[in-house]
Design an enzyme around this catalytic site. Structure first.
Site, PDB file in Angstrom:
ATOM      1  N   HIS A  21      56.783  37.698  40.199  1.00 39.73           N
ATOM      2  CA  HIS A  21      56.259  37.507  41.276  1.00 39.73           C
ATOM      3  C   HIS A  21      56.617  38.052  42.726  1.00 39.73           C
ATOM      4  O   HIS A  21      56.224  37.885  43.802  1.00 39.73           O
ATOM      5  CB  HIS A  21      55.798  35.920  41.474  1.00 39.73           C
ATOM      6  CG  HIS A  21      55.356  35.400  40.351  1.00 39.73           C
ATOM      7  ND1 HIS A  21      54.339  35.681  39.482  1.00 39.73           N
ATOM      8  CD2 HIS A  21      55.589  34.289  40.001  1.00 39.73           C
ATOM      9  CE1 HIS A  21      54.151  34.903  38.653  1.00 39.73           C
ATOM     10  NE2 HIS A  21      55.048  33.953  38.706  1.00 39.73           N
ATOM     11  N   GLU A  71      48.415  37.370  38.935  1.00 42.07           N
ATOM     12  CA  GLU A  71      48.315  36.058  39.279  1.00 42.07           C
ATOM     13  C   GLU A  71      49.497  35.703  40.181  1.00 42.07           C
ATOM     14  O   GLU A  71      50.437  36.366  40.171  1.00 42.07           O
ATOM     15  CB  GLU A  71      48.119  35.006  38.139  1.00 42.07           C
ATOM     16  CG  GLU A  71      49.367  34.959  37.088  1.00 42.07           C
ATOM     17  CD  GLU A  71      48.958  34.118  35.983  1.00 42.07           C
ATOM     18  OE1 GLU A  71      49.381  33.189  35.901  1.00 42.07           O
ATOM     19  OE2 GLU A  71      47.773  34.591  35.282  1.00 42.07           O
ATOM     20  N   ASP A  72      49.245  34.493  40.871  1.00 42.49           N
ATOM     21  CA  ASP A  72      50.390  33.853  41.495  1.00 42.49           C
ATOM     22  C   ASP A  72      50.680  34.834  42.829  1.00 42.49           C
ATOM     23  O   ASP A  72      51.616  35.131  43.534  1.00 42.49           O
ATOM     24  CB  ASP A  72      51.713  33.746  40.761  1.00 42.49           C
ATOM     25  CG  ASP A  72      51.690  32.529  39.956  1.00 42.49           C
ATOM     26  OD1 ASP A  72      50.621  31.805  40.124  1.00 42.49           O
ATOM     27  OD2 ASP A  72      52.801  32.116  39.270  1.00 42.49           O
ATOM     28  N   SER A  79      51.872  30.005  27.040  1.00 39.49           N
ATOM     29  CA  SER A  79      50.528  30.701  27.219  1.00 39.49           C
ATOM     30  C   SER A  79      50.535  31.657  26.283  1.00 39.49           C
ATOM     31  O   SER A  79      49.015  31.908  25.800  1.00 39.49           O
ATOM     32  CB  SER A  79      50.670  31.172  28.540  1.00 39.49           C
ATOM     33  OG  SER A  79      51.988  32.277  28.682  1.00 39.49           O
TER      34      SER A  79
END
Length: 259
Positions: A113, A138-139, A50
């Site tokens: 996360h 995110e997530d 990424s």
């Protein structure tokens, strides 16, 4: 299909792991930074794919930083890509990172996360994002998964934590001492909730919003205060409604109104 998704689908280089609906969200909020001299920080390097994707998308003028707990990720550094090794739940480490890099245009939290990791990262790094920058976490589906410490309406999840942001951004309109204008109110222009993603777009708002009217009224105002005998009743009813609704508000009961 946008440029990011095209890159992802054609990727034969370093591994990238993303939910497919993320790409439209990225492009919607990041496209204005393309080709500019910006600073991007991604928490969670994984295999480095990424970071290469961001480098390709934003162009050669972008400086890309990464954070990961895996010391082997340091091997993924390349031109315009620098990686810091440490835990995103370690406040001391995050403060050291903040001192080592310029103010951030885009921060992407794609780390471990867990609830603590997401909250600590926000609390330590949000103020290092520029006034017109973007903070993306995110997530967020982990806020509903017990393995990560999540659960529907469970205290301590990032989702429940971030719901306070909705109050903060509206604090200029609050009539209660429990909700006051704070640094978040003054620095955030908008919140965007998606499936598993929260995007916070920053914008300086040091003064309360201004309400104005222009043009001429041509229709009788249905909400205008009545006159005559009805006006007398309204003068009695309005303070009574105010008292009733303050009492209901104290007990967090829905408001009451009659005409």
């Amino acid at each position: 299909m946008n440029e990011l998704e095209t890159y992802f689908r054609n990727n034969n280089a370093k591994l990238i792991n993303k939910w497919m609906h993320y790409f439209d969200i990225y492009d919607r909020h990041f496209s204005r930074f393309k080709g500019k001299e910006i600073v991007v920080l991604e928490v969670g390097v994984f295999q480095g794919g990424s970071l290469q994707m961001w480098k390709n998308y934003f162009g050669d003028r972008a400086k890309i930083y990464g954070i990961d707990i895996n010391p082997h990720c340091k091997e993924l550094e390349e031109e315009n890509v620098e990686i810091f090794i440490g835990s995103q739940s370690d406040r001391k480490f995050l403060r050291q990172v903040k001192e080592s890099i310029p103010p951030i245009d885009i921060l992407i939290d794609d780390g471990g996360h867990t609830m603590k990791q997401q909250i600590v990262t926000f609390e330590e790094l949000f103020d290092h994002v520029k006034d017109n920058g973007v903070y993306l976490c995110e997530d967020l589906h982990t806020s509903y998964q017990v393995f990560y410490g999540g659960g529907h309406k469970r205290n301590g999840t990032f989702i429940e934590y971030s719901k306070n942001f909705i109050d903060y951004i509206n604090a200029y309109h609050s009539e209660q001492r429990g909700l006051k204008v704070n640094g978040f109110t003054r620095s955030v222009g908008s919140l965007h909730y998606y499936d598993s993603i929260l995007v916070v777009e920053k914008l300086r708002r040091d003064e309360a919003p201004i309400h104005m009217k222009t043009g001429a009224a041509t229709v009788k105002d249905f909400n205008a205060a009545p006159t005559g005998f009805d006006g007398l009743k309204w003068k009695i009813k309005k303070p009574a409604l105010t008292v009733i609704n303050k009492l209901l508000r104290f007990f967090r009961i829905g408001g009451f109104m009659w005409r």
